[in-house]
Structures are given as structure tokens and as C-alpha cells.
Design an enzyme around this catalytic site. Structure first.
Site, mmCIF file in Angstrom:
data_model
loop_
_atom_site.group_PDB
_atom_site.id
_atom_site.type_symbol
_atom_site.label_atom_id
_atom_site.label_comp_id
_atom_site.label_asym_id
_atom_site.label_seq_id
_atom_site.Cartn_x
_atom_site.Cartn_y
_atom_site.Cartn_z
ATOM 1 N N GLU A 69 0.814 -1.210 0.000
ATOM 2 C CA GLU A 69 0.000 0.000 0.000
ATOM 3 C C GLU A 69 0.847 1.259 0.000
ATOM 4 O O GLU A 69 1.979 1.275 0.479
ATOM 5 C CB GLU A 69 -0.953 -0.008 1.191
ATOM 6 C CG GLU A 69 -0.288 -0.267 2.519
ATOM 7 C CD GLU A 69 -1.307 -0.391 3.634
ATOM 8 O OE1 GLU A 69 -1.791 -1.513 3.856
ATOM 9 O OE2 GLU A 69 -1.612 0.614 4.288
ATOM 10 N N CYS A 89 3.616 8.387 0.374
ATOM 11 C CA CYS A 89 4.233 7.522 1.374
ATOM 12 C C CYS A 89 4.298 6.124 0.769
ATOM 13 O O CYS A 89 3.278 5.566 0.385
ATOM 14 C CB CYS A 89 3.371 7.530 2.639
ATOM 15 S SG CYS A 89 3.942 6.367 3.892
ATOM 16 N N CYS A 93 6.842 -6.974 7.403
ATOM 17 C CA CYS A 93 7.991 -6.423 8.129
ATOM 18 C C CYS A 93 8.364 -7.406 9.225
ATOM 19 O O CYS A 93 7.521 -8.143 9.722
ATOM 20 C CB CYS A 93 7.589 -5.081 8.753
ATOM 21 S SG CYS A 93 8.935 -4.228 9.606
ATOM 22 N N CYS A 149 7.360 -4.195 15.877
ATOM 23 C CA CYS A 149 6.882 -3.101 16.741
ATOM 24 C C CYS A 149 5.433 -3.383 17.152
ATOM 25 O O CYS A 149 4.600 -3.753 16.323
ATOM 26 C CB CYS A 149 6.977 -1.758 16.022
ATOM 27 S SG CYS A 149 8.674 -1.335 15.550
ATOM 28 N N CYS A 170 2.226 -1.663 15.449
ATOM 29 C CA CYS A 170 2.226 -1.554 13.989
ATOM 30 C C CYS A 170 1.558 -2.757 13.319
ATOM 31 O O CYS A 170 1.870 -3.907 13.632
ATOM 32 C CB CYS A 170 3.667 -1.409 13.503
ATOM 33 S SG CYS A 170 3.784 -1.202 11.718
ATOM 34 N N SER A 174 12.503 6.627 6.954
ATOM 35 C CA SER A 174 12.247 6.421 8.377
ATOM 36 C C SER A 174 12.709 5.036 8.815
ATOM 37 O O SER A 174 12.429 4.035 8.161
ATOM 38 C CB SER A 174 10.734 6.566 8.628
ATOM 39 O OG SER A 174 10.431 6.369 9.985
ATOM 40 N N CYS A 220 0.091 2.445 8.455
ATOM 41 C CA CYS A 220 0.662 1.544 7.447
ATOM 42 C C CYS A 220 0.359 0.081 7.755
ATOM 43 O O CYS A 220 0.455 -0.369 8.870
ATOM 44 C CB CYS A 220 2.177 1.752 7.368
ATOM 45 S SG CYS A 220 2.999 1.801 8.954
HETATM 46 N N1 SAH Z 1 10.020 0.759 9.695
HETATM 47 C C1 SAH Z 1 10.190 2.176 9.583
HETATM 48 C C2 SAH Z 1 9.228 2.876 8.655
HETATM 49 C C3 SAH Z 1 7.803 2.448 8.601
HETATM 50 S S1 SAH Z 1 6.709 2.937 9.861
HETATM 51 C C4 SAH Z 1 10.187 2.794 10.963
HETATM 52 O O1 SAH Z 1 10.006 2.090 11.944
HETATM 53 O O2 SAH Z 1 10.408 4.005 11.078
HETATM 54 C C5 SAH Z 1 6.546 4.681 9.764
HETATM 55 C C6 SAH Z 1 6.256 5.293 11.112
HETATM 56 O O3 SAH Z 1 4.921 4.995 11.543
HETATM 57 C C7 SAH Z 1 7.179 4.809 12.195
HETATM 58 O O4 SAH Z 1 7.566 5.885 13.005
HETATM 59 C C8 SAH Z 1 6.305 3.836 12.946
HETATM 60 O O5 SAH Z 1 6.779 3.598 14.233
HETATM 61 C C9 SAH Z 1 4.961 4.536 12.872
HETATM 62 N N2 SAH Z 1 3.794 3.691 13.137
HETATM 63 C C10 SAH Z 1 3.618 2.385 12.900
HETATM 64 N N3 SAH Z 1 2.407 1.978 13.312
HETATM 65 C C11 SAH Z 1 1.794 3.060 13.802
HETATM 66 C C12 SAH Z 1 0.515 3.294 14.388
HETATM 67 N N4 SAH Z 1 -0.363 2.304 14.544
HETATM 68 N N5 SAH Z 1 0.236 4.549 14.776
HETATM 69 C C13 SAH Z 1 1.123 5.564 14.612
HETATM 70 N N6 SAH Z 1 2.337 5.403 14.089
HETATM 71 C C14 SAH Z 1 2.671 4.162 13.686
#
Ligand code: SAH
Length: 353
Positions: A91, A104, A111, A115, A118, A190, A332
Site C-alpha cells: 500500500e 508515502c 515487516c 513493533c 504496527c 524512516s 501503514c
Molecule cells: N520501519 C520504519 C518505517 C515504517 S513505519 C520505521 O520504523 O520508522 C513509519 C512510522 O509509523 C514509524 O515511526 C512507525 O513507528 C509509525 N507507526 C507504525 N504503526 C503506527 C501506528 N499504529 N500509529 C502511529 N504510528 C505508527
């Protein structure tokens, strides 16, 4: 077959020479692919039929199939769900700002960073995307919207530093003056904080913005949210960010998703201020997008503003990320998950937001 859109102009020059053709042909082909955005060798009208035939025998042109476009009724944000040639879903998001159009993109299918908040990581990593597949997200959106993209953020699905070579290649192709020619300063990558890769990235001689996903003011809390924190401490991450600034003179963006009752209290704002003072960068506060698989709730507005105020009072540059496309599937990975679930017959009305 090799993906021709993965080739930089100088690589393409070599390839074309090896096919026994004049070098200037490479530039013409590159323009068809990266400026005119064609997806078929037969559309390259100034290239001879015989060279087109040779190209067809040696290369493929990467394409993505647009499966779904959701458009926000609140703002003009559009979310795109694409299908790759091997049947996976990725996406991308298109956002209109006063300073231009921003996309974006995803860097991986799924992934493996894990986290907790996420959606992209829940089913793990399927595979990394090629440079061409990353470019194609932007190219396909440009074909559909017929508008120029001026900003690109690698903040969709995946961890770019876990797909390092292809991401660096992607940035070079995207910002190539003979291609779409997007300014490097308008590109943000990022990362969750893979320290050795941040340092390597600093040495690439690029001018892109680095964003570090911090999300906690200390290692203990960060480890509960982000498994990568078990491998690298915040101090190691900040040291790598300092090195990035030193080499590129680009200020780093520290991403901090505010989760109610988890990382959003006054003490944590204080701790974060101390942590970041003296580092060149600014904090980007993101109200967390709740995902249905997890029990994280976003902080309320009062908390968010109090957190911001505290940082500001302590001299930290801070912004709150404007929410775009709130009504069309949140963070995402959610759109893809929902699509996969629908395909498996798990129902579609389990709203993510
Ligand atoms: N893997 C990379 C980039 C992808 S995520 C990273 O970790 O930076 C892009 C951003 O969105 C990251 O800061 C991530 O922590 C955040 N993110 C992921 N899931 C989220 C959510 N449910 N709400 C808000 N931010 C989120």
C-alpha cells in the site's frame, strides 16, 4: 529476467553497449521509463523494432496492478492498494499539502521488526521490494492522479534499513536529474533504528531526511514497544543520528507515537526533553493509530498538547503530525491486512479506526 527499472542511467549505458547499441539509446530508454512512465517496450517510439525486441528478450518492466483506491472525504488523501507480479499486496498513500504532493511508499511486503503498535509486522516479512517496485508506487500514482509528486516518504510498510541496497538504489533513481528528478531534500527515510545501517546511510553522500522512530524516552520503555531496542540502545541510535547530521547537515526527525497511558505523561515528556537536548533534530508527535489486533489507544488532545508544551518549554523543536485520510484505514499495513482478511472471508466491517 532482470527488472530494467532497477538500472541507474550509467548501468543502463553499460547494458546497452553490451547489446551492441549506441550509448545515447540508454538515455532515450531511461526517459521512456522514468519520465514518460511507459510500461511497454512497444511504446518507445524512437527505439527501433529490433532493439525493442532485444530489450524484451533481456528485461522485464516492473508494473503494479491497482487493486483499490480509497479516497478520503475529509481531505483529498488517497490510499492505493497495489498487487505485485507475484500476487502480494502493498500500500501507498497520496497526500496533498500546500507545498506539493507527497507519497508515502512501502519498502517491504510485511515487516520483521515486530513493533507492538504496527499492523505491518503482524504476519512477519514476506519479502523486500525491489527499487523498481518502490519507484512504481510513485509512477503508478502519478499516472492515475496526473499530478507531479514532489515529496516522498519511506514510511509505509517495511523497514527500509532491512532492505538497504534497494532503498539506496531507489533514492538514487528517484532523484536522478534524468528521471523524475525529485529533490533529495524532499525525500524522507524512516527507520526503527538499525544503527550500523544509519551510519552507512550517512556515508552515501545523499541529502535525504532521516527519521528515527523513537516512541519512548528510555530503553526500558522502548524495549516493551520495539524489539529492535534489545539490539541497540537509544544512545547508540542518537549517536548514529548525530553522525548522520554531521555528514549530511540534515536535521533528523524523531518520531514519537503517543499511546495513552504508555508513553505520554508529563514525566516522560521531561525525560524526552533531556534525552534530545543537544541533538540536532526535531520531534514529530504522532497520535497513535489504534489497530484492532492490539489494545493501544491514542492519547487525548489535552495530553498531546501538554506533551508538546513541555517539550517546547524545554527548548525542543516539536510538531504534531497532521492526520491525513483518517476515514480511509489508518496506519501503514492496515489496508493490506484488511484486504487479505477479506480475501480469506474474515469480513470487511471490522473498522480499523
Ligand atoms: N520501519 C520504519 C518505517 C515504517 S513505519 C520505521 O520504523 O520508522 C513509519 C512510522 O509509523 C514509524 O515511526 C512507525 O513507528 C509509525 N507507526 C507504525 N504503526 C503506527 C501506528 N499504529 N500509529 C502511529 N504510528 C505508527
Amino acid at each position: 529476467m532482470e527488472e530494467i527499472k532497477n538500472k541507474t542511467l550509467s548501468e543502463l549505458n553499460e547494458e546497452i553497449k553490451n547489446l551492441g547499441e549506441a550509448a545515447f539509446r540508454a538515455r532515450q530508454i531511461y526517459e521512456w521509463l522514468h519520465v514518460k512512465l511507459v510500461s511497454d517496450f512497444d511504446e518507445m517510439s524512437n527505439i527501433s523494432v529490433s532493439l525493442r525486441q532485444k530489450l524484451k528478450e533481456n528485461y522485464e518492466i516492473t508494473t503494479l496492478k491497482t487493486v483499490r483506491i480509497s479516497e478520503s472525504k475529509i481531505d483529498s488523501t488517497k490510499k492505493f492498494l497495489f498487487e505485485t507480479k507475484d500476487g502480494n499486496y502493498i500500500e501507498s498513500v497520496w497526500m496533498q499539502y500546500h507545498h506539493g504532493n507527497s507519497v508515502c511508499i512501502s519498502s517491504q511486503i510485511g515487516c520483521r521488526m515486530g513493533c507492538k503498535f504496527c499492523a505491518s509486522t503482524i504476519d512477519g516479512l514476506v519479502r523486500s521490494l525491489s527499487a523498481a517496485e518502490m519507484l512504481e508506487q510513485i509512477y503508478e500514482i502519478t499516472r492515475i492522479t496526473k499530478e507531479r509528486v514532489s515529496n516522498v516518504v519511506v514510511m509505509g510498510m517495511g523497514e527500509p534499513m532491512d532492505n538497504y541496497e534497494n532503498v539506496v538504489k531507489f533514492v538514487k533513481l528517484l532523484t536522478c536529474p534524468e528521471g523524475l528528478n525529485i529533490s533529495q531534500r524532499n525525500v524522507t527515510v524512516s527507520t526503527c533504528g538499525i544503527v550500523p545501517k544509519i551510519k552507512e546511510f550517512a556515508d552515501e553522500g545523499l541529502q535525504v531526511t532521516l527519521a528515527l522512530s523513537l516512541h519512548a524516552p528510555n530503553d526500558e520503555k522502548r524495549r516493551t514497544l520495539m524489539p529492535i531496542a534489545n539490539s541497540y540502545s537509544i544512545n547508540e541510535c542518537l549517536e548514529a543520528c548525530d553522525y548522520y547530521f554531521e555528514k549530511t547537515k540534515r536535521r533528523v526527525s524523531f518520531e514519537y507515537a503517543l499511546v495513552a497511558g504508555v508513553n505520554d505523561n508529563e514525566k516522560e515528556a521531561e525525560e524526552l526533553s533531556k534525552l534530545l537536548s543537544g541533538h540536532n533534530g526535531h520531534v514529530n508527535l504522532i497520535p497513535v493509530n489504534p489497530i484492532k489486533e492490539r489494545d493501544f489507544k491514542r492519547s487525548d488532545k489535552t495530553r498531546i498538547f501538554a506533551f508538546q508544551n513541555k517539550l517546547e518549554k524545554n527548548g525542543i523543536n516539536v510538531t504534531i503530525r497532521r492526520e491525513m485520510g483518517k476515514d480511509i484505514d489508518g496506519a501503514c499495513g492496515q489496508l493490506r491486512r484488511r484486504h487479505n482478511e477479506e480475501a480469506r472471508g474474515l469480513g470487511s466491517d471490522q473498522g480499523c479506526i
